[in-house]
Structure formats: C-alpha cells, structure tokens
Design a protein around this motif. Structure first.
Motif, short mmCIF file in Angstrom:
data_model
loop_
_atom_site.label_atom_id
_atom_site.label_comp_id
_atom_site.label_asym_id
_atom_site.label_seq_id
_atom_site.Cartn_x
_atom_site.Cartn_y
_atom_site.Cartn_z
N UNK A 416 0.85 -1.20 0.00
CA UNK A 416 0.00 0.00 0.00
C UNK A 416 0.87 1.23 0.00
N UNK A 417 0.68 2.17 -0.93
CA UNK A 417 1.51 3.38 -0.97
C UNK A 417 1.29 4.27 0.25
N UNK A 418 2.27 5.09 0.55
CA UNK A 418 2.20 5.97 1.72
C UNK A 418 1.00 6.91 1.65
N UNK A 419 0.64 7.34 0.45
CA UNK A 419 -0.48 8.28 0.32
C UNK A 419 -1.81 7.67 0.74
N UNK A 420 -1.86 6.35 0.85
CA UNK A 420 -3.09 5.69 1.28
C UNK A 420 -3.22 5.66 2.79
N UNK A 421 -2.13 6.06 3.49
CA UNK A 421 -2.14 6.04 4.96
C UNK A 421 -1.73 7.41 5.50
#
Length: 616
Positions: A416-421
């Motif tokens: 999961x990319x950082x932008x999703x968290x």
C-alpha cells in the motif's frame, strides 16, 4: 396459465395394476403396444388413422403374425403415449405448459402430421404453443423447464430455442409495459421504488427494472445460461440488472455452509455453477456486480477448485471495486496446501491488480472515472484512502492467525503506498495485534515489523497507547515520546505567539490526519486506553501546565506517564552526543529525534541546545 382442450368423447381408459392400460369398449382390442413397462391394449383403426409410424409398425407385426409391438425410447414415456392415444380416439384431452412439450415430442415420434389427417395433433399443438404458451411469461419458463427431460427431441423441434427467445424478449420490454404477473420477494431500493398517482388518485408502484430475475432462477444452470446469453445479446439490459440477476441465482443455488460446498456430491455442480456465473458477468468490468458479491464468488471458486482463468477474471473485477469491499469480504479461507487460516496471497494479488489501475490516477491527477471505458478505468484518491483503511483492517484481523508468516504480513503492508495512509493508527493496531499473537519474535523481527510504522503519523490517542506498550521495541517508544514532546512544544509556542489562531497555525498536520483517520481504529484505540489505569493526576493536570506555566521543554515532558518519562530521560542521557548515529539504528521509516525535527533544531542553534540541556 393457458390451457387447450381437445376432443369431446369421455375418457374410457382404465388401469389394471401398474403396468396395464386398456380402453373399455364393446369391441375387443386387437393390438398390444408396449411402451416402457406399460402394456396398452388398444384398437388398430383409431391409431392408424392418425399415425404414420403406428401404421408401419402394425403392418410389420402382421407380417410376423403378431399383435404385439414394442416401442423403445418413446419421448415422454407412457404418459405421453396415452395422451396421443386418447387424441386418436377423440377423447377429451387437456393441454397446458406442463405436458404440451411431451405431447409435441410424442406426436413427432408417431408422425401425426397433416399428411395423415388434416388438423392433426402436431398442427394443433404448434398453434397452441405459438398463440398461447410463448406469449405468456410464466408458461414460457415452465415449458423451458420441461424440455430438459425430452432431449434431443425438444432441441430438434426448436422448442428450447423458441422458449429462450420468448423469455429474453419479455425481459427487454419497457417495465412500464409489463402487465403480466411476476415474482418479486426482494425489498426495493430507494431509487427503484417509484410511486405514481393513478387516474383516481390511488398510488401505483411502477415495475422495477429487475422484475424478471427471480422467476428464471428456477431454471437449471445450462438453460439459465442460454437465457442470460440471449438477454445480453438483446443489448437493452443494464449491466447492474444483469449483475443482480446473477447474484439472485447464486444465492438461490449455492449452499451457505462450506461442508455443503465441498461435499463430493455437490462439488462438481457448484464448480460448474460458479464458472457459468463468472462467464455471464457483464462485459464492463467496472459495473454490474458489487464487490461483496464478487468476493463471495471468489471464496467459493477457491473452495471448489474453479479454473484459474475464472479466478483471474474475478480478481481483475474485484480490483476495480476494492474500495467498496469490507474486511469480512476479504477473509477468504486458505487452500488446503496453505498453513495459514486465510489466503493472504490471493488478497495480495487483488491489491497488486488494484495498484495497476491506481497508478494512472496518481500520474494524471484524475479523480473518478475515465471516459475511455472500463479498460482505462481510473481510480480517485478517495478510493486509495478507502483501500488503505481496508488493508489496515485486514492486517489487524489476520494478525491473530498464529500461522501467519512475518513476510506475508510485511509484504501486504508495504504494497500500500504511503499516500493511502495519512495516519498510521490502523497500521499500529495491526502491528500490535501481530506482536501480541507472536510473542516469540526476535528483536530483529520486532524491529522490522515496527519499521512499517511512522510514529509521526500517529494521533494523540495512539501515541499515548504506544508510549505504554511493552511489546514495542524501546527505540520505537523513545521516538513516540520525542515527537509527542515536539508536538506539545509547538502548541505552547503557537499559543504564545497567537492564542486565538494557535490551533489553526500549529496543528495543520494533525487536522489533516484527523480528517482522514479511520473512525473505527480510533474508537478501538480509545477503548484500549480507557482500560488502562492511567493516573488522573499524571496526565490531565500536566496538560494544564502547558497553558499556565508556558514551559516549552519541561511542560511538554510532563505529558508522559512517569515510567515512559524515566525511559526517555535515561536513553536521552546515554545517547547525548550521538544523535547523528541514532538515525541509522532506528527501525524502518521511523527516524531519530534529531533527524525528524529540522524545524526545531535548526531554527535557532542556541535555543535547540538549551532545550536538550533542560531535558537532560
């Protein structure tokens, strides 16, 4: 239901036991016809006047000096033969959707054509089929159901094809023009519940678009497939309605229990059913079926051993709707070859497929749908956040599995990319659950799994919980403590400069995190915090000291419980003077205090040194 009555003479057929049928008459019977296990004692003349085949059979029997004939594989069996015999005698016979196909196939076998007698049985049955049966919605379905036991006759006579075409044509009718009865036991959704006023002011509910889906659920899978292909070929049906029809059929025929799914008697049937439903899914992969339904199909496909091509198609469809899924939907049972409880590898494939569609969204800055079609489907940032929350919840759920490997947990988390968290509360909860369920992890493994988490992205509630968590490595706890001090100091500094706008100017990052935080994760963390015994005097009173005393360094430190404060003081003293080396020792994405607070350490050299001296 439509009916047709032929003949006018009374029915004089009698039964003698289970295997003998005869006609009561003043004349003695002169021919015996064996159909299956039943013997018919009849008269030659009425039969020969209507049937070409019986005429040939009687001649052949006469040449052999016999009055008995055997008919093998008669379509419809003894019952259908009796109907044809009664027609030959002119007795009253009633036809309906339940027996017309058997009678039509039997008449074809007996060659009851116009060449033998005008308006013979074949002619009259064809008129009944075309003028009544195929014009009726439910009669068409009943007729189609009866054709299976009469193959290949029903196929050769095109009764199956005509029934399918009749059903498909009626499904394509404008719902406003549907005047016949249909079955609808589901609760209408709000958009479909359209109510209109009649001529006299009465309220009339309009017919829903999917009015037809329940009636055809009684068809066997092969006939159902032919009907659905015909419905789709008309090109007038929305993909959402097609998806609803497939969902209702799956609910009707797929068993709920896993034992029933994988039983020897049902596995082959269930496998065929799932593969058929998958091949009937709407062409447009982005619409039609809900993600929940597709995931249920995927679960069944794993259990019954569906072909890889069908599973791959489901994975692609699910990836386009992954943001609509729930954690419960993703809990797919592991295959027999796997030791874990859940099939994490399959979920990993779904996530990877999802990211292939999500990357164009980030590259183009697009939000929503792409007009180019399903193959160029573009996801928005909102769906990415939803997927991030979903995977966090999924990780927290599977973390309780003692057989889940650390590598599987880390690989799925890192996909999961950082932008999703935007915040890491959900990820922290999953990591904590894994550490709790796997107490035998080595120090290096604990450091590795905690490296997935960025302590700067923890909310206040999660930070307080992490600061008192004995399962976390000591350095992670130190980082949590440090960044809480940085946050507290920045609040004090902002309060000094502009008390009115302090909350807006100094906590922008906190507000962004809170806006996108998963409410469920925060509630669960709060629940855990409330269960801990935190002294009232140790935390709330120290919060007030920030505003009252305005001590930029010591007041922030007082926010911590005494145990965590002692740990922080001890490590800070030991590590004093080695701040540069500490950043390389911390885990994963988390960094040392000196490397993660450039704004505080570089803004004023003297003030930075003063703060470090006061803490020590």
């Amino acid at each position: 239901m439509k009916f047709m009555k032929l003949g006018s003479k009374p029915d004089t057929f009698q039964t003698d036991g289970k295997c003998i049928r005869y006609v009561t008459s003043e004349l003695a019977t002169d021919v015996i016809i064996n159909v299956g296990e039943v013997k018919f004692y009849l008269h030659k003349f009425p039969l020969l006047s209507k049937s070409n085949r019986l005429h040939r059979l009687v001649l052949k029997a006469s040449e052999e000096n016999s009055d008995e004939m055997n008919i093998v594989d008669f379509p419809g069996g003894p019952k259908a033969f009796e109907i044809c015999a009664k027609f030959c005698y002119g007795m009253t016979v009633t036809f309906s959707a339940y027996n017309v196909v058997a009678a039509r196939c039997a008449a074809e076998y007996l060659e009851m054509t116009e060449d033998v007698d005008k308006k013979n049985l074949i002619f009259k049955l064809e008129v009944f089929l075309n003028s009544s049966i195929f014009r009726s919605w439910k009669d068409s379905i009943i007729v189609l159901q009866t054709t299976k036991s009469l193959l290949p006759w029903s196929e050769d006579l095109k009764i199956i094809g005509r029934s399918v075409d009749s059903i498909a044509s009626k499904t394509s009718v404008d719902p406003a023009n549907v005047t016949w009865s249909y079955t609808y036991n589901r609760k209408l959704s709000a958009p479909d519940r359209i109510v209109e006023e009649g001529v006299f002011g009465e309220r009339i509910e309009s017919v829903p678009k999917d009015w037809w889906v329940e009636d055809i659920c009684e068809l066997d899978i092969d006939l159902y497939k032919r009907v659905m292909i015909a419905v789709k070929s008309k090109g007038r049906m929305d993909g959402s309605v097609i998806g609803e029809a497939l969902r209702i059929y799956a609910v009707r025929w797929l068993p709920d229990s896993i034992d029933a799914l994988v039983s020897d008697a049902q596995t082959l049937r269930n496998k065929c059913l799932v593969e058929t439903i998958v091949c009937l899914l709407p062409t447009d992969k982005s619409v039609g079926c809900s993600c929940s339904f597709l995931l249920k199909l995927l679960k069944v496909s794993v259990l019954v051993g569906v072909d890889n091509s069908a599973r791959e198609d489901l994975v692609k469809r699910i990836s386009l709707k992954l943001h609509e899924a729930s954690v419960k939907d993703l809990l797919i049972p592991a295959r027999s070859s796997q030791t874990a409880c859940y099939d994490v590898e399959l979920v990993q494939c779904i996530v990877n497929e999802y990211l292939m569609h999500e990357k164009p969204s980030r590259a183009l800055g697009d939000v929503g749908w792409n007009e180019k079609g399903p193959d160029d489907f573009v996801l928005g940032h909102g769906s990415l956040l939803a997927v991030g929350k979903l995977i966090n919840g999924y990780l927290a759920e599977i973390a309780h599995d003692p057989n889940l490997t650390l590598a599987s947990f880390i690989d799925l988390s890192q996909s999961i990319p950082e932008s999703a968290r935007p915040i890491h509360d959900g990820l922290y909860k999953a990591i904590d659950s894994y550490l709790k369920e796997h107490p035998d992890l080595t120090k290096a493994e604990r450091k590795k799994i905690c490296g997935l988490m960025d302590v700067r992205k923890l909310t206040m509630d999660a930070s307080v919980h992490a600061a008192q968590n004995d399962r976390l490595p000591l350095r992670v706890v130190v980082q949590v403590l440090f960044f809480e001090q940085v946050r507290a100091a920045s609040e004090v500094h902002a309060l000094r400069n502009n008390p009115q706008n302090a909350s807006h100017s100094t906590t922008n990052t906190d507000e962004e995190w809170e806006k996108t935080a998963a409410k469920d994760d925060r509630k669960s963390l709060k629940k855990q915090i409330s269960q801990m015994k935190i002294k009232d005097e140790e935390f709330p009173k120290n919060v007030k000291l920030i505003k009252k005393n305005n001590k930029s360094s010591k007041s922030g430190l007082q926010l911590l419980p005494s145990r965590s404060r002692r740990i922080f003081d001890k490590l800070w003293i030991v590590g004093k003077g080695h701040g540069e080396n500490r950043s390389s020792e911390t885990s994963g994405s988390s960094q040392s205090p000196t490397s993660l607070a450039p704004g505080d350490t570089k803004s004023s050299g003297s003030s930075s040194r003063h703060r470090r001296h006061s803490i020590s």
